[in-house]
Design a protein around this motif. Structure first.
Motif, PDB file in Angstrom:
ATOM      1  N   MET A 175       7.388  -3.778  -4.347  1.00  0.00           N
ATOM      2  CA  MET A 175       7.326  -2.522  -3.601  1.00  0.00           C
ATOM      3  C   MET A 175       7.040  -1.353  -4.534  1.00  0.00           C
ATOM      4  O   MET A 175       6.256  -0.443  -4.189  1.00  0.00           O
ATOM      5  N   ALA A 176       7.643  -1.347  -5.721  1.00  0.00           N
ATOM      6  CA  ALA A 176       7.402  -0.268  -6.683  1.00  0.00           C
ATOM      7  C   ALA A 176       5.948  -0.264  -7.125  1.00  0.00           C
ATOM      8  O   ALA A 176       5.319   0.796  -7.246  1.00  0.00           O
ATOM      9  N   ALA A 177       5.386  -1.463  -7.375  1.00  0.00           N
ATOM     10  CA  ALA A 177       3.988  -1.545  -7.788  1.00  0.00           C
ATOM     11  C   ALA A 177       3.068  -1.003  -6.696  1.00  0.00           C
ATOM     12  O   ALA A 177       2.110  -0.270  -6.976  1.00  0.00           O
ATOM     13  N   GLN A 178       3.346  -1.353  -5.458  1.00  0.00           N
ATOM     14  CA  GLN A 178       2.546  -0.850  -4.345  1.00  0.00           C
ATOM     15  C   GLN A 178       2.691   0.673  -4.203  1.00  0.00           C
ATOM     16  O   GLN A 178       1.715   1.379  -3.929  1.00  0.00           O
ATOM     17  N   ALA A 179       3.902   1.155  -4.419  1.00  0.00           N
ATOM     18  CA  ALA A 179       4.141   2.594  -4.293  1.00  0.00           C
ATOM     19  C   ALA A 179       3.405   3.376  -5.365  1.00  0.00           C
ATOM     20  O   ALA A 179       2.795   4.415  -5.077  1.00  0.00           O
ATOM     21  N   VAL A 180       3.436   2.905  -6.606  1.00  0.00           N
ATOM     22  CA  VAL A 180       2.760   3.614  -7.700  1.00  0.00           C
ATOM     23  C   VAL A 180       1.271   3.743  -7.399  1.00  0.00           C
ATOM     24  O   VAL A 180       0.667   4.815  -7.577  1.00  0.00           O
ATOM     25  N   THR A 181       0.666   2.659  -6.922  1.00  0.00           N
ATOM     26  CA  THR A 181      -0.760   2.709  -6.583  1.00  0.00           C
ATOM     27  C   THR A 181      -1.013   3.629  -5.393  1.00  0.00           C
ATOM     28  O   THR A 181      -1.950   4.449  -5.401  1.00  0.00           O
ATOM     29  N   ALA A 182      -0.184   3.527  -4.381  1.00  0.00           N
ATOM     30  CA  ALA A 182      -0.385   4.331  -3.172  1.00  0.00           C
ATOM     31  C   ALA A 182      -0.187   5.822  -3.427  1.00  0.00           C
ATOM     32  O   ALA A 182      -0.850   6.652  -2.799  1.00  0.00           O
ATOM     33  N   LEU A 183       0.706   6.163  -4.340  1.00  0.00           N
ATOM     34  CA  LEU A 183       0.930   7.583  -4.623  1.00  0.00           C
ATOM     35  C   LEU A 183      -0.330   8.258  -5.145  1.00  0.00           C
ATOM     36  O   LEU A 183      -0.523   9.468  -4.961  1.00  0.00           O
ATOM     37  N   GLN A 184      -1.214   7.509  -5.800  1.00  0.00           N
ATOM     38  CA  GLN A 184      -2.447   8.107  -6.312  1.00  0.00           C
ATOM     39  C   GLN A 184      -3.421   8.476  -5.200  1.00  0.00           C
ATOM     40  O   GLN A 184      -4.355   9.258  -5.421  1.00  0.00           O
ATOM     41  N   THR A 185      -3.212   7.914  -4.004  1.00  0.00           N
ATOM     42  CA  THR A 185      -4.086   8.291  -2.887  1.00  0.00           C
ATOM     43  C   THR A 185      -3.782   9.693  -2.371  1.00  0.00           C
ATOM     44  O   THR A 185      -4.587  10.265  -1.635  1.00  0.00           O
ATOM     45  N   ILE A 186      -2.633  10.242  -2.748  1.00  0.00           N
ATOM     46  CA  ILE A 186      -2.343  11.627  -2.343  1.00  0.00           C
ATOM     47  C   ILE A 186      -3.394  12.552  -2.927  1.00  0.00           C
ATOM     48  O   ILE A 186      -3.996  13.376  -2.216  1.00  0.00           O
ATOM     49  N   ARG A 187      -3.639  12.385  -4.219  1.00  0.00           N
ATOM     50  CA  ARG A 187      -4.635  13.232  -4.887  1.00  0.00           C
ATOM     51  C   ARG A 187      -6.046  12.934  -4.399  1.00  0.00           C
ATOM     52  O   ARG A 187      -6.845  13.842  -4.197  1.00  0.00           O
ATOM     53  N   SER A 188      -6.359  11.667  -4.183  1.00  0.00           N
ATOM     54  CA  SER A 188      -7.742  11.284  -3.882  1.00  0.00           C
ATOM     55  C   SER A 188      -8.098  11.354  -2.411  1.00  0.00           C
ATOM     56  O   SER A 188      -9.282  11.473  -2.064  1.00  0.00           O
TER      57      SER A 188
ATOM     58  N   ASN B  33      -5.679  12.872   0.319  1.00  0.00           N
ATOM     59  CA  ASN B  33      -4.934  13.804   1.172  1.00  0.00           C
ATOM     60  C   ASN B  33      -5.124  15.263   0.798  1.00  0.00           C
ATOM     61  O   ASN B  33      -4.693  16.152   1.538  1.00  0.00           O
ATOM     62  N   LEU B  34      -5.726  15.511  -0.353  1.00  0.00           N
ATOM     63  CA  LEU B  34      -5.911  16.879  -0.828  1.00  0.00           C
ATOM     64  C   LEU B  34      -7.385  17.189  -1.005  1.00  0.00           C
ATOM     65  O   LEU B  34      -8.192  16.283  -1.260  1.00  0.00           O
ATOM     66  N   SER B  35      -7.710  18.453  -0.915  1.00  0.00           N
ATOM     67  CA  SER B  35      -9.083  18.875  -1.171  1.00  0.00           C
ATOM     68  C   SER B  35      -9.479  18.523  -2.599  1.00  0.00           C
ATOM     69  O   SER B  35      -8.687  18.703  -3.531  1.00  0.00           O
ATOM     70  N   PRO B  36     -10.696  18.025  -2.799  1.00  0.00           N
ATOM     71  CA  PRO B  36     -11.156  17.753  -4.166  1.00  0.00           C
ATOM     72  C   PRO B  36     -11.177  18.998  -5.046  1.00  0.00           C
ATOM     73  O   PRO B  36     -11.216  18.890  -6.267  1.00  0.00           O
TER      74      PRO B  36
END
Length: 445
Positions: free
Chosen positions: A256-269, A271-274
């Protein structure tokens, strides 16, 4: 007879000032040479102080010896208003000029980092201490020894012209800029709560930071948002412990931690304006005790850097949603502690426009540059939230050499930054006071 150290420093100062003059025509002859004699006079002592601080670094909220050195130097100068023990080890000293004028503050930070020094400096730190239960080296790996020494030099210079000083200068020596130890309060927030700006209250605040990325003699500034807001997050992902050979009997928090670390990077890529600057970094993962045991929990810790409160809100919200989704899918649970440590460091645009000519006069037009915003954070931001602030970068890399990055074991700041920093900050403070007092340009030499 002139000592060898004094001679070397005098020649280095002359060389530095010659180089500054060559960098560009100053906008003011008074600004260019106003404090040169005073700088030459105090430089040997200030250099010795810098070496002493660097060789004896102290972590945040533990700057006992550094604070004592600062207070002793100020009292020896004749400051009659020196307050100690503010925010544990902070020092605030007030210099009231002989001419009427405004009140301005200048801030330097004193704390070091849990980094083991790996430089060949003759005054390199060999200190060690315990931090978060681990034995660590201690090092001024971000230039705070330069900041403190420069500010003591500025105090020495302005004390020598106190009768002509058009106003009041509040010298703030801050502990725990890098953050207090877990479970403790400290830094600029606590200094303000304990009255650092109360009596007298400044109408503007100035600060500088040594830069490993710029040569001695150069300075840089960023109008508006200059350094990022800093958030600190700590997450616990809970599962159920089991034998490593029988994962179906447990709930694996490592996966679960490994999946979370990877998924957290999708916030920047995703969910936010480039175009919105941001960083989401997981800097620490801890879990498990043995290779064949699935642990019961894994801890994540990291930082978020932003420039916009809406972006900051989005990151925190999405972080909670991602951790909730990942742990629900895996059959586990999570806890998240999200701390907004310091806000964006903002250089007041009007103050910046008025101050840049002073920098130019002090170091030469060709040595002043615009800098891109930096994703590092600064506790100076809290002072600049109280009153308009201006914060600039001071080149600290010896020309022709290489320095390690900030917070690294090979970070090295050159002594040549000391006279440049003193000259720049003394002129910035004097010009502000003179300008806001409405008096004629000073004739101090």
């Amino acid at each position: 007879m002139e000592s060898m150290l004094h001679r070397v420093l005098r020649l280095a100062l002359a060389s530095a000032l010659t180089g500054l003059a060559a960098g560009g025509a100053p906008s003011s002859a008074a600004g260019q040479g106003r404090f040169d004699v005073a700088i030459e006079r105090v430089l040997p002592r200030i250099t010795e102080i810098r070496h002493r601080i660097h060789a004896n670094p102290e972590l945040g909220n533990r700057e006992v010896e550094t604070a004592a050195l600062v207070a002793d130097h100020l009292r020896r100068l004749g400051f009659d208003d020196v307050r100690t023990g503010i925010a544990h080890t902070g020092v605030v000293a007030v210099l009231r000029g002989g001419r009427p004028g405004p009140v301005v503050a200048v801030r330097a930070d004193m704390d070091a980092l849990p980094v083991t020094e790996a430089t060949d400096l003759p005054f390199a730190s060999t200190k060690r201490t315990t931090y978060l239960g681990q034995e660590v080296g201690v090092m001024h790996a971000c230039g705070h020894d330069i900041h403190t020494a420069v500010q003591l030099g500025v105090a020495s210079i302005l004390r020598g012209v106190q009768a002509e000083l058009p106003g009041t200068v509040v010298f703030v020596f801050q502990p725990a800029e890098e953050g207090p130890p877990p479970g403790e309060e400290g830094g600029a927030k606590l200094m303000l709560e304990e009255g650092a700006f109360d009596d007298p209250r400044p109408e503007a605040v100035f600060g500088l930071h040594a830069s490993a990325h710029a040569d001695v003699g150069r300075v840089a500034y960023t109008p508006g948002g200059a350094l990022a807001a800093v958030d600190h997050f700590r997450a616990v992902i809970r599962g159920r412990q089991a034998h490593g050979a029988a994962p179906h009997h447990g709930i694996d928090p490592v996966v679960m931690a490994a999946q979370a670390v990877t998924a957290l990077q999708t916030i920047r890529s995703r969910n936010l304006s480039p175009l919105a600057p941001s960083v989401v970094t997981v800097g620490l993962i801890r879990g498990g005790t043995r290779f064949n045991i699935i642990p019961g929990e894994v801890r994540l810790e990291g930082t978020v850097r932003t420039y916009d409160p809406d972006v900051q809100d989005t990151v925190e919200r999405r972080m909670r949603e991602i951790l909730d989704g990942v742990t629900r899918a895996g059959g586990g649970a999570f806890e998240l502690d999200y701390d907004r440590v310091v806000p964006v460091t903002i250089n007041d645009r009007a103050l910046t426009s008025a101050t840049v000519p002073s920098l130019t006069a002090a170091v030469g037009e060709g040595n002043v540059a615009l800098a891109d915003p930096w994703m590092a954070g600064e506790d100076f931001s809290r002072f600049a939230n109280e009153v308009p602030g201006f914060f600039f970068m001071l080149g600290a890399r010896k020309p022709g050499t290489v320095s390690g990055d900030h917070h690294s074991p090979t970070f090295r700041a050159d002594d040549g930054a000391l006279p440049v920093g003193m000259r720049a900050m003394a002129n910035v403070l004097w010009d502000y006071l003179e300008r806001e007092a409405g008096g004629p340009e000073s004739a101090v030499r």
